[in-house]
Design a protein around this motif. Structure first.
Motif, PDB file in Angstrom:
ATOM      1  N   THR A   1     -12.890  -6.093 -15.863  1.00 21.80           N
ATOM      2  CA  THR A   1     -12.470  -7.393 -15.345  1.00 21.80           C
ATOM      3  C   THR A   1     -10.962  -7.399 -15.207  1.00 21.80           C
ATOM      4  O   THR A   1     -10.235  -7.274 -16.202  1.00 21.80           O
ATOM      5  CB  THR A   1     -12.908  -8.540 -16.265  1.00 21.80           C
ATOM      6  N   TRP A   2     -10.481  -7.572 -13.976  1.00 23.23           N
ATOM      7  CA  TRP A   2      -9.046  -7.557 -13.700  1.00 23.23           C
ATOM      8  C   TRP A   2      -8.456  -8.940 -13.894  1.00 23.23           C
ATOM      9  O   TRP A   2      -9.067  -9.942 -13.553  1.00 23.23           O
ATOM     10  CB  TRP A   2      -8.794  -7.086 -12.263  1.00 23.23           C
ATOM     11  N   ARG A   3      -7.234  -8.970 -14.430  1.00 25.66           N
ATOM     12  CA  ARG A   3      -6.566 -10.239 -14.683  1.00 25.66           C
ATOM     13  C   ARG A   3      -5.057 -10.070 -14.529  1.00 25.66           C
ATOM     14  O   ARG A   3      -4.527  -8.956 -14.534  1.00 25.66           O
ATOM     15  CB  ARG A   3      -6.890 -10.740 -16.091  1.00 25.66           C
ATOM     16  N   ARG A   4      -4.358 -11.180 -14.381  1.00 25.97           N
ATOM     17  CA  ARG A   4      -2.902 -11.175 -14.346  1.00 25.97           C
ATOM     18  C   ARG A   4      -2.346 -11.190 -15.768  1.00 25.97           C
ATOM     19  O   ARG A   4      -3.037 -11.547 -16.719  1.00 25.97           O
ATOM     20  CB  ARG A   4      -2.357 -12.368 -13.560  1.00 25.97           C
ATOM     21  N   ASP A   5      -1.078 -10.850 -15.872  1.00 23.58           N
ATOM     22  CA  ASP A   5      -0.356 -10.903 -17.139  1.00 23.58           C
ATOM     23  C   ASP A   5       0.458 -12.195 -17.152  1.00 23.58           C
ATOM     24  O   ASP A   5       1.312 -12.398 -16.269  1.00 23.58           O
ATOM     25  CB  ASP A   5       0.555  -9.674 -17.268  1.00 23.58           C
ATOM     26  N   PRO A   6       0.242 -13.084 -18.131  1.00 27.44           N
ATOM     27  CA  PRO A   6       0.933 -14.377 -18.132  1.00 27.44           C
ATOM     28  C   PRO A   6       2.412 -14.278 -18.478  1.00 27.44           C
ATOM     29  O   PRO A   6       3.127 -15.287 -18.400  1.00 27.44           O
ATOM     30  CB  PRO A   6       0.179 -15.165 -19.205  1.00 27.44           C
ATOM     31  N   ARG A   7       2.882 -13.072 -18.847  1.00 31.74           N
ATOM     32  CA  ARG A   7       4.275 -12.934 -19.271  1.00 31.74           C
ATOM     33  C   ARG A   7       5.246 -12.818 -18.112  1.00 31.74           C
ATOM     34  O   ARG A   7       6.463 -12.894 -18.311  1.00 31.74           O
ATOM     35  CB  ARG A   7       4.406 -11.713 -20.187  1.00 31.74           C
ATOM     36  N   ILE A   8       4.735 -12.621 -16.874  1.00 29.74           N
ATOM     37  CA  ILE A   8       5.608 -12.532 -15.710  1.00 29.74           C
ATOM     38  C   ILE A   8       5.097 -13.456 -14.610  1.00 29.74           C
ATOM     39  O   ILE A   8       3.970 -13.950 -14.667  1.00 29.74           O
ATOM     40  CB  ILE A   8       5.726 -11.080 -15.174  1.00 29.74           C
ATOM     41  N   ASP A   9       5.918 -13.657 -13.600  1.00 28.49           N
ATOM     42  CA  ASP A   9       5.606 -14.541 -12.472  1.00 28.49           C
ATOM     43  C   ASP A   9       4.275 -14.145 -11.821  1.00 28.49           C
ATOM     44  O   ASP A   9       4.121 -13.011 -11.370  1.00 28.49           O
ATOM     45  CB  ASP A   9       6.740 -14.434 -11.450  1.00 28.49           C
ATOM     46  N   PRO A  10       3.303 -15.058 -11.768  1.00 30.99           N
ATOM     47  CA  PRO A  10       2.011 -14.726 -11.152  1.00 30.99           C
ATOM     48  C   PRO A  10       2.123 -14.396  -9.671  1.00 30.99           C
ATOM     49  O   PRO A  10       1.280 -13.681  -9.123  1.00 30.99           O
ATOM     50  CB  PRO A  10       1.161 -15.984 -11.385  1.00 30.99           C
TER      51      PRO A  10
ATOM     52  N   LEU B   1       4.040 -12.405  -8.356  1.00 31.11           N
ATOM     53  CA  LEU B   1       4.349 -10.983  -8.216  1.00 31.11           C
ATOM     54  C   LEU B   1       3.146 -10.107  -8.553  1.00 31.11           C
ATOM     55  O   LEU B   1       3.265  -8.883  -8.582  1.00 31.11           O
ATOM     56  CB  LEU B   1       5.519 -10.615  -9.137  1.00 31.11           C
ATOM     57  N   GLN B   2       1.989 -10.727  -8.769  1.00 28.43           N
ATOM     58  CA  GLN B   2       0.802  -9.993  -9.199  1.00 28.43           C
ATOM     59  C   GLN B   2      -0.351 -10.242  -8.228  1.00 28.43           C
ATOM     60  O   GLN B   2      -1.014 -11.270  -8.293  1.00 28.43           O
ATOM     61  CB  GLN B   2       0.404 -10.418 -10.609  1.00 28.43           C
ATOM     62  N   ASN B   3      -0.547  -9.313  -7.321  1.00 27.48           N
ATOM     63  CA  ASN B   3      -1.597  -9.454  -6.322  1.00 27.48           C
ATOM     64  C   ASN B   3      -2.953  -9.088  -6.918  1.00 27.48           C
ATOM     65  O   ASN B   3      -3.283  -7.916  -7.097  1.00 27.48           O
ATOM     66  CB  ASN B   3      -1.309  -8.554  -5.117  1.00 27.48           C
ATOM     67  N   LEU B   4      -3.747 -10.085  -7.204  1.00 30.73           N
ATOM     68  CA  LEU B   4      -5.037  -9.864  -7.843  1.00 30.73           C
ATOM     69  C   LEU B   4      -6.138  -9.543  -6.843  1.00 30.73           C
ATOM     70  O   LEU B   4      -7.079  -8.807  -7.154  1.00 30.73           O
ATOM     71  CB  LEU B   4      -5.416 -11.101  -8.659  1.00 30.73           C
ATOM     72  N   ARG B   5      -6.030 -10.071  -5.614  1.00 31.78           N
ATOM     73  CA  ARG B   5      -7.168 -10.002  -4.694  1.00 31.78           C
ATOM     74  C   ARG B   5      -6.861  -9.431  -3.310  1.00 31.78           C
ATOM     75  O   ARG B   5      -7.669  -8.675  -2.759  1.00 31.78           O
ATOM     76  CB  ARG B   5      -7.751 -11.411  -4.505  1.00 31.78           C
ATOM     77  N   GLU B   6      -5.735  -9.790  -2.730  1.00 33.40           N
ATOM     78  CA  GLU B   6      -5.521  -9.491  -1.318  1.00 33.40           C
ATOM     79  C   GLU B   6      -5.536  -7.988  -1.025  1.00 33.40           C
ATOM     80  O   GLU B   6      -4.803  -7.208  -1.624  1.00 33.40           O
ATOM     81  CB  GLU B   6      -4.193 -10.078  -0.835  1.00 33.40           C
ATOM     82  N   GLY B   7      -6.414  -7.583  -0.099  1.00 31.74           N
ATOM     83  CA  GLY B   7      -6.504  -6.192   0.317  1.00 31.74           C
ATOM     84  C   GLY B   7      -7.435  -5.345  -0.516  1.00 31.74           C
ATOM     85  O   GLY B   7      -7.678  -4.178  -0.195  1.00 31.74           O
ATOM     86  N   TYR B   8      -7.984  -5.905  -1.600  1.00 31.32           N
ATOM     87  CA  TYR B   8      -8.873  -5.152  -2.479  1.00 31.32           C
ATOM     88  C   TYR B   8     -10.330  -5.519  -2.196  1.00 31.32           C
ATOM     89  O   TYR B   8     -10.644  -6.681  -1.923  1.00 31.32           O
ATOM     90  CB  TYR B   8      -8.569  -5.446  -3.943  1.00 31.32           C
ATOM     91  N   GLY B   9     -11.207  -4.523  -2.300  1.00 35.77           N
ATOM     92  CA  GLY B   9     -12.613  -4.801  -2.098  1.00 35.77           C
ATOM     93  C   GLY B   9     -13.378  -3.608  -1.562  1.00 35.77           C
ATOM     94  O   GLY B   9     -13.072  -2.458  -1.884  1.00 35.77           O
ATOM     95  N   ASP B  10     -14.360  -3.881  -0.707  1.00 33.90           N
ATOM     96  CA  ASP B  10     -15.296  -2.879  -0.199  1.00 33.90           C
ATOM     97  C   ASP B  10     -14.579  -1.867   0.689  1.00 33.90           C
ATOM     98  O   ASP B  10     -14.023  -2.219   1.731  1.00 33.90           O
ATOM     99  CB  ASP B  10     -16.402  -3.585   0.582  1.00 33.90           C
TER     100      ASP B  10
ATOM    101  N   PHE C   1      -6.732  -3.138 -17.665  1.00 36.28           N
ATOM    102  CA  PHE C   1      -7.248  -3.919 -16.541  1.00 36.28           C
ATOM    103  C   PHE C   1      -6.346  -5.097 -16.174  1.00 36.28           C
ATOM    104  O   PHE C   1      -6.772  -6.006 -15.460  1.00 36.28           O
ATOM    105  CB  PHE C   1      -8.679  -4.390 -16.827  1.00 36.28           C
ATOM    106  N   HIS C   2      -5.111  -5.076 -16.628  1.00 35.21           N
ATOM    107  CA  HIS C   2      -4.115  -6.000 -16.077  1.00 35.21           C
ATOM    108  C   HIS C   2      -3.704  -5.486 -14.693  1.00 35.21           C
ATOM    109  O   HIS C   2      -3.527  -4.278 -14.491  1.00 35.21           O
ATOM    110  CB  HIS C   2      -2.890  -6.075 -16.982  1.00 35.21           C
ATOM    111  N   ILE C   3      -3.526  -6.390 -13.771  1.00 35.15           N
ATOM    112  CA  ILE C   3      -3.193  -6.004 -12.395  1.00 35.15           C
ATOM    113  C   ILE C   3      -1.794  -5.394 -12.313  1.00 35.15           C
ATOM    114  O   ILE C   3      -1.442  -4.738 -11.325  1.00 35.15           O
ATOM    115  CB  ILE C   3      -3.340  -7.218 -11.446  1.00 35.15           C
ATOM    116  N   THR C   4      -1.004  -5.554 -13.366  1.00 30.41           N
ATOM    117  CA  THR C   4       0.311  -4.918 -13.439  1.00 30.41           C
ATOM    118  C   THR C   4       0.209  -3.394 -13.567  1.00 30.41           C
ATOM    119  O   THR C   4       1.188  -2.685 -13.343  1.00 30.41           O
ATOM    120  CB  THR C   4       1.081  -5.455 -14.658  1.00 30.41           C
TER     121      THR C   4
END
Length: 308
Positions: free
Chosen positions: A108-117, A119-128, A161-164
């Motif tokens: 399960t991928w997630r952002r890190d709350p310690r930096i600006d969200p 700057l953390q691309n969780l979804r765009e461009g990722y997938g099938d 599994f942090h997106i960083t």
């Protein structure tokens, strides 16, 4: 010249969460240990080099006594580029004697709350991949920091599994030597010194191609450090891999490819291309003294030179 291909649709809604862990959950993260292999010969995190004005900093409420640009996790640390929203590198300590490879995959991928969200691309461009989208490619491999007690190993797995800790990769690229190199080096170390440090990062360039509104790195690098079983000396090796051949082709067109293959390269060459300061690591490189542009083509992990 930048090229942009494909619409930004079909974003992956699976295996990601918008939820973040509380800041307090990160209080025990020690991150990368420079003296992990040899306490009297520490290997520091790379200097920022040309990225010194582009490092992502922790939010004020997340800062402690350490470097505000170092994201510390369980047995590894990450530094990120603000302009690219990607890691410059992820540096991990691996203890093969305590490795726990049976830890269930967090997945399960997630952002890190310690930096600006932002700057953390969780979804765009990722997938099938069949739709031309990209995989979330671990920089620190999920198995590598999974050592120690079962609870610590599980925490380490979840931390990867942090997106960083991610750069966009095509699934066909993310295998072979890229995944096997750490295991190969561990298999070639003394049983009394089953410790390896590995740094991994993308080669970020101003001319990287544009997909789904994001520049995608076409090459990646690794530097590994270990005590050689024969010489008993601290040893480093450098590795470069390109994913150009795996990138989606433009509709109705084609790419003109260079001679991109898996290569063992001087650490000094990785420093020159990546823009990072790796002088402390280059000192122990098996290819020290070679031209920074030298490449030794490899077709399997057994092709790597581990001694000078």
């Amino acid at each position: 010249m930048r090229q942009s291909f494909g619409p930004a649709g079909g974003l992956d809604a699976l295996r990601v969460t918008e939820g973040v862990w509380p800041l307090g959950d990160y209080a025990d993260r020690q991150g990368y240990d420079p003296g992990f292999i040899l306490s009297d010969t520490p290997l520091p995190l790379p200097g920022a080099g040309r990225w010194s004005d582009d490092l992502v900093e922790l939010l004020p409420e997340a800062r402690g006594q350490g470097d505000p640009t170092e994201l510390r996790y369980t047995h590894f640390s990450v530094r990120m580029s603000r302009s690219r929203g990607l890691p410059l590198y992820s540096a991990c300590n691996i203890d093969g004697a305590q490795s726990d490879r049976d830890v269930p995959r967090t997945n399960t991928w997630r952002r890190d709350p310690r930096i600006d969200p932002q700057l953390q691309n969780l979804r765009e461009g990722y997938g099938d991949e069949r739709r031309g989208l990209f995989s979330r490619g671990h920089m620190t491999r999920r198995e590598d920091p999974n050592w120690g007690s079962r609870d610590i190993a599980k925490q380490a797995d979840a931390d990867t599994f942090h997106i960083t800790n991610v750069a966009p990769q095509r699934q066909g690229f993310n295998g072979g030597i890229w995944l096997q190199l750490e295991d190969y080096v561990l298999d070639n170390t003394d049983r009394a010194n089953l410790r390896v440090t590995v740094m991994t990062g993308p080669m970020l360039s101003d001319v990287d191609p544009l997909y789904y509104n994001r520049q995608i790195p076409v090459a990646f690098w690794k530097v590994l450090a270990f005590v050689h079983p024969d010489t008993r000396e601290l040893t480093t090796i450098g590795y470069r891999r390109a994913q150009m051949d795996y990138l989606p082709r433009p509709s109705g067109g084609r790419f003109v490819f260079g001679d991109f293959q898996d290569s063992q390269v001087p650490v000094a060459g990785i420093a020159e291309e990546s823009g990072l300061d790796l002088a402390a690591w280059a000192e122990f490189d098996v290819m020290a003294g070679a031209s920074a542009q030298m490449e030794l083509r490899v077709s399997s992990v057994s092709d790597f030179y581990l001694t000078r």
